[in-house]
Design a protein around this motif. Structure first.
Motif, PDB file in Angstrom:
ATOM      1  N   LEU A 179      34.568  20.876  59.499  1.00 22.27           N
ATOM      2  CA  LEU A 179      35.736  20.001  59.578  1.00 22.27           C
ATOM      3  C   LEU A 179      36.944  20.622  58.895  1.00 22.27           C
TER       4      LEU A 179
ATOM      5  N   ALA B  93      40.483  21.769  60.675  1.00 24.09           N
ATOM      6  CA  ALA B  93      41.743  21.157  60.264  1.00 24.09           C
ATOM      7  C   ALA B  93      42.764  22.203  59.841  1.00 24.09           C
TER       8      ALA B  93
ATOM      9  N   ALA C 259      39.312  16.093  62.741  1.00 26.13           N
ATOM     10  CA  ALA C 259      40.040  17.334  62.469  1.00 26.13           C
ATOM     11  C   ALA C 259      41.555  17.116  62.593  1.00 26.13           C
TER      12      ALA C 259
END
Length: 325
Positions: free
Chosen positions: A100, A104, A192
């Protein structure tokens, strides 16, 4: 240089020792996990046996020394709730958080840098003003609110993407990953995007400021005089010159995202380390809470140590200043 390295290593060790004491006392001095772990109907003998089994009958300073001894051997203790080694528990959740966080930060960087360069190259255009307005929202709007809006819009109303969880996993060397399948990737998109909003805003502003500064330098003037197109100047000169601070911020943001993805993981029920720490706080699982905070402190101490040593390699004055101190 050796003296400077030794000095920084000693400082890092002292910082970690102080942080471990503060974290341990702060966690163990609050609440009583027995009230959560043991049924209220349990007899006093059962409660006392549980207290002795968990080592909570010892004075706080003795509990800390025992924890410190285990920590030096790489043992963070055993979870009160899960009954398994804390380090093993955290490592089992780490791939989800790592996946994640990487998604991101990559979204924020790959989208934010081009937008920031454009906003710096044409600062007075309507598109640039819209880009800067988005960056303001990225800094101002709370993460949990954006997450709820994303779920309401794309999962509930439009039914395009799943609202939470991690979806099906593809095992690689015994570790499950979501992004390796299209269905798993669909579960990754919303969390995300939610986590990347602040990174996007930061990269836009950083890239815009660097571009505005570089566009006024003699390097760009000479490049234009040589007949290079604006696209070539932006690609060969501007992007290369602003890449150093961008790479630095990328590394620091990756570390902070790994440590503080708590809100996003909780909203989207993402089974990572952040969700684990929230569940541990709710159940007063002290070993997990302490281990998480100590590991976060270790992460940032290590990052700062590496940055200090890197700067010392680049600037000999820092080595001489450190040796003199």
């Amino acid at each position: 240089m050796l003296g400077y390295v030794i000095q920084r290593l000693l400082q890092a060790a002292l910082v970690m020792l102080a942080m471990s004491a503060l974290v341990f006392v702060g966690v163990y001095a609050i609440g009583n996990p027995i009230d959560v772990l043991i049924s209220p109907d349990a007899t006093q003998d059962i409660r006392e046996a549980a207290i002795r089994r968990l080592g909570l009958d010892l004075p706080l300073w003795q509990q800390y020394l025992a924890f410190l001894g285990r920590l030096l051997r790489g043992d963070f203790g055993t979870s009160f709730v899960f009954g398994m080694p804390v380090l093993q528990l955290i490592l089992s959740r780490l791939p989800a958080t790592l996946e994640l966080a990487l998604a991101a930060v990559l979204i924020g960087t790959l989208a934010g840098v081009p937008l920031g360069i454009y906003a710096g190259y044409r600062p007075d255009s309507a598109v640039s003003r819209a880009i800067m307005a988005v960056s303001v929202l990225g800094f101002s709007v709370p993460t949990f609110w954006v997450g709820l809006i994303l779920i309401l819009t794309f999962a509930v109303n439009l039914d395009w993407l799943p609202a939470g969880d991690r979806g099906p996993l593809v095992d690689v060397f015994g570790i499950g990953w979501s992004f390796l399948s299209l269905e798993g990737l669909s579960f990754l998109v919303l969390p995300a995007l939610n986590l990347s909003l602040f990174k996007l805003a930061m990269m836009i502003r950083l890239s815009r400021a660097g571009t505005r500064e570089i566009m006024l330098t003699d390097t760009v003037k000479f490049a234009r005089a040589a007949g290079l197109s604006d696209a070539t100047i932006l690609r060969r000169h501007v992007l290369r010159l602003i890449s150093i601070p961008i790479v630095t911020v990328f590394g620091l943001e990756l570390g902070s995202t790994l440590a503080f993805a708590v809100v996003t993981e909780t909203i989207f029920n993402w089974p990572g380390v952040g969700k684990l720490i929230i569940d541990s706080i709710t159940s007063l699982d002290r070993p997990v809470m302490v281990a998480y905070l100590v590991l976060v402190a270790f992460l940032f101490v290590t990052i700062n140590l590496v940055v200090d040593l890197s700067y010392a390699l680049l600037d000999p004055r820092l080595r001489r200043g450190g040796a003199a101190a």
